[in-house]
Design a protein around this motif. Structure first.
Motif, PDB file in Angstrom:
ATOM      1  N   GLY A   7       0.801  -1.210   0.000  1.00  0.00           N
ATOM      2  CA  GLY A   7       0.000   0.000   0.000  1.00  0.00           C
ATOM      3  C   GLY A   7       0.834   1.259   0.000  1.00  0.00           C
ATOM      4  O   GLY A   7       1.959   1.297   0.507  1.00  0.00           O
ATOM      5  N   HIS A   8       0.271   2.326  -0.575  1.00  0.00           N
ATOM      6  CA  HIS A   8       0.902   3.641  -0.681  1.00  0.00           C
ATOM      7  C   HIS A   8       2.271   3.509  -1.362  1.00  0.00           C
ATOM      8  O   HIS A   8       2.319   3.206  -2.553  1.00  0.00           O
ATOM      9  CB  HIS A   8       1.002   4.307   0.683  1.00  0.00           C
ATOM     10  CG  HIS A   8       1.301   5.764   0.615  1.00  0.00           C
ATOM     11  ND1 HIS A   8       0.556   6.632  -0.154  1.00  0.00           N
ATOM     12  CD2 HIS A   8       2.262   6.525   1.198  1.00  0.00           C
ATOM     13  CE1 HIS A   8       1.044   7.862  -0.037  1.00  0.00           C
ATOM     14  NE2 HIS A   8       2.082   7.811   0.775  1.00  0.00           N
ATOM     15  N   ASN A  29      -2.540   3.614   7.214  1.00  0.00           N
ATOM     16  CA  ASN A  29      -3.261   3.558   5.944  1.00  0.00           C
ATOM     17  C   ASN A  29      -4.496   2.679   6.081  1.00  0.00           C
ATOM     18  O   ASN A  29      -4.380   1.452   6.141  1.00  0.00           O
ATOM     19  CB  ASN A  29      -2.330   2.989   4.862  1.00  0.00           C
ATOM     20  CG  ASN A  29      -2.988   2.931   3.491  1.00  0.00           C
ATOM     21  OD1 ASN A  29      -4.125   3.365   3.314  1.00  0.00           O
ATOM     22  ND2 ASN A  29      -2.271   2.387   2.522  1.00  0.00           N
ATOM     23  N   LYS A  31      -6.563   1.674   4.022  1.00  0.00           N
ATOM     24  CA  LYS A  31      -6.690   0.727   2.920  1.00  0.00           C
ATOM     25  C   LYS A  31      -5.834  -0.525   3.140  1.00  0.00           C
ATOM     26  O   LYS A  31      -6.038  -1.537   2.470  1.00  0.00           O
ATOM     27  CB  LYS A  31      -6.323   1.407   1.593  1.00  0.00           C
ATOM     28  CG  LYS A  31      -7.247   2.554   1.207  1.00  0.00           C
ATOM     29  CD  LYS A  31      -6.813   3.182  -0.107  1.00  0.00           C
ATOM     30  CE  LYS A  31      -7.698   4.376  -0.471  1.00  0.00           C
ATOM     31  NZ  LYS A  31      -9.091   3.999  -0.714  1.00  0.00           N
ATOM     32  N   ASP A  53       4.343   9.489   5.921  1.00  0.00           N
ATOM     33  CA  ASP A  53       3.713   8.445   5.112  1.00  0.00           C
ATOM     34  C   ASP A  53       4.745   7.536   4.434  1.00  0.00           C
ATOM     35  O   ASP A  53       4.399   6.781   3.526  1.00  0.00           O
ATOM     36  CB  ASP A  53       2.759   9.049   4.073  1.00  0.00           C
ATOM     37  CG  ASP A  53       3.439   9.987   3.089  1.00  0.00           C
ATOM     38  OD1 ASP A  53       4.437  10.624   3.468  1.00  0.00           O
ATOM     39  OD2 ASP A  53       2.968  10.090   1.940  1.00  0.00           O
ATOM     40  N   TYR A 198       2.939   3.164  -7.909  1.00  0.00           N
ATOM     41  CA  TYR A 198       2.643   3.286  -6.484  1.00  0.00           C
ATOM     42  C   TYR A 198       2.438   4.746  -6.120  1.00  0.00           C
ATOM     43  O   TYR A 198       2.424   5.608  -6.997  1.00  0.00           O
ATOM     44  CB  TYR A 198       3.680   2.566  -5.634  1.00  0.00           C
ATOM     45  CG  TYR A 198       5.031   3.198  -5.373  1.00  0.00           C
ATOM     46  CD1 TYR A 198       5.809   2.729  -4.314  1.00  0.00           C
ATOM     47  CD2 TYR A 198       5.569   4.222  -6.147  1.00  0.00           C
ATOM     48  CE1 TYR A 198       7.068   3.256  -4.036  1.00  0.00           C
ATOM     49  CE2 TYR A 198       6.822   4.759  -5.874  1.00  0.00           C
ATOM     50  CZ  TYR A 198       7.559   4.271  -4.810  1.00  0.00           C
ATOM     51  OH  TYR A 198       8.794   4.787  -4.521  1.00  0.00           O
ATOM     52  N   HIS A 199       2.187   4.996  -4.846  1.00  0.00           N
ATOM     53  CA  HIS A 199       1.860   6.345  -4.355  1.00  0.00           C
ATOM     54  C   HIS A 199       0.624   6.889  -5.074  1.00  0.00           C
ATOM     55  O   HIS A 199       0.651   7.961  -5.682  1.00  0.00           O
ATOM     56  CB  HIS A 199       3.056   7.290  -4.514  1.00  0.00           C
ATOM     57  CG  HIS A 199       3.068   8.406  -3.507  1.00  0.00           C
ATOM     58  ND1 HIS A 199       2.294   9.531  -3.644  1.00  0.00           N
ATOM     59  CD2 HIS A 199       3.747   8.571  -2.347  1.00  0.00           C
ATOM     60  CE1 HIS A 199       2.497  10.351  -2.637  1.00  0.00           C
ATOM     61  NE2 HIS A 199       3.377   9.774  -1.805  1.00  0.00           N
ATOM     62  N   THR A 202      -4.225   6.565  -1.878  1.00  0.00           N
ATOM     63  CA  THR A 202      -4.226   6.477  -0.417  1.00  0.00           C
ATOM     64  C   THR A 202      -5.152   7.513   0.202  1.00  0.00           C
ATOM     65  O   THR A 202      -5.836   7.239   1.185  1.00  0.00           O
ATOM     66  CB  THR A 202      -2.802   6.674   0.142  1.00  0.00           C
ATOM     67  OG1 THR A 202      -1.889   5.871  -0.605  1.00  0.00           O
ATOM     68  CG2 THR A 202      -2.743   6.290   1.614  1.00  0.00           C
ATOM     69  N   ILE A 229      -3.351  -4.255  -2.535  1.00  0.00           N
ATOM     70  CA  ILE A 229      -2.512  -4.267  -1.344  1.00  0.00           C
ATOM     71  C   ILE A 229      -2.383  -5.686  -0.805  1.00  0.00           C
ATOM     72  O   ILE A 229      -3.373  -6.375  -0.576  1.00  0.00           O
ATOM     73  CB  ILE A 229      -3.080  -3.314  -0.259  1.00  0.00           C
ATOM     74  CG1 ILE A 229      -3.038  -1.876  -0.783  1.00  0.00           C
ATOM     75  CG2 ILE A 229      -2.310  -3.452   1.050  1.00  0.00           C
ATOM     76  CD1 ILE A 229      -3.678  -0.875   0.148  1.00  0.00           C
TER      77      ILE A 229
END
Length: 235
Positions: A7-8, A29, A31, A53, A198-199, A202, A229
């Motif tokens: 994730g993220h 996060n 998510k 983050d 990615y990124h 979120t 994720i």
């Protein structure tokens, strides 16, 4: 080489029996609520910069695993002063991670190079977090580029002059980093058509249209992967 998306901007990389974790931001996060950080293995934790983050779960994971924290000098020294194992780097520098922190021969996983990223870097309390960066990892006959949080930059063109990439991991959420269109240009710069995005998604500032993003890459003859994720790929 096995790559897992947490994730993220958090990525897990397994090379042989070595586990590398990049920018652990999981418990903050929503998510990634189904990911238990107590089950994540880490021999090394690579940090691109000091924003919350990207470093939120560093201490919890490093304390449990004894992982070596690898980052710019300021970030590495910050965690070193707290008693964690660390390895400081700076832009343009490389290190062959073939020995363990106690000097004994360990299983070799490859070479890490700390490369330029255009962003900012400060710890959650506002203190200086050094200059942001990305990583080029050469290991197990596979080479990957982890861009970190960055704008599109001409410095990316230097990477393929030295390293032929099998995968580029690029931010695509815009607002704080490159958007999809700039990420396509970045993939041209690094001469790699296999991209892990990615990124994104979120929080509201970085939500994207997945199908549109994939189509834009496809139309340029490139493969954009957007993992769920916890999902993994193998190179």
């Amino acid at each position: 080489m096995k790559i897992t998306f947490y994730g993220h901007a958090c990525i897990g990389i397994k090379i042989n029996d070595i586990h590398i974790l990049v920018d652990p931001f999981i418990t903050g996060n929503p998510k990634a609520a189904h990911i238990d950080i107590q089950t994540i293995a880490a021999d090394y934790i690579l940090l691109t910069h000091a924003h919350q983050d990207h470093i939120l779960d560093v201490e919890a994971i490093a304390k449990r695993t004894g992982a070596v924290i690898v980052s710019n000098y300021e970030i590495a020294a910050h965690f070193g002063a707290k008693g964690y194992h660390y390895h400081p780097m700076n832009h343009g520098g490389s290190w062959d991670f073939g020995t363990s922190r106690n000097g004994e021969l360990a299983q070799h996983f490859g070479t890490v190079k700390y490369v330029i990223a255009h962003h900012s870097s400060s710890f959650p309390d506002g203190s200086y977090g050094g200059q942001p960066g990305g990583f080029v990892i050469e290991g197990e006959h596979k080479n990957i580029y982890i861009a970190g949080d960055t704008a599109l930059t001409m410095d990316m063109k230097l990477i393929p002059m030295r390293t032929k990439l099998d995968l580029a991991i690029l931010p695509i959420g815009s607002n704080f980093t490159m958007d999809v269109d700039d990420a396509i240009l970045a993939s041209d710069f690094v001469q790699c058509d296999k991209i892990l995005g990615y990124h994104f998604d979120t929080f509201g500032y970085i939500e994207i249209n997945h199908e549109e993003a994939k189509r834009k890459f496809f139309d340029r003859g490139k493969d954009l992967m957007l993992l769920e994720i916890g999902q993994s790929i193998k190179l």
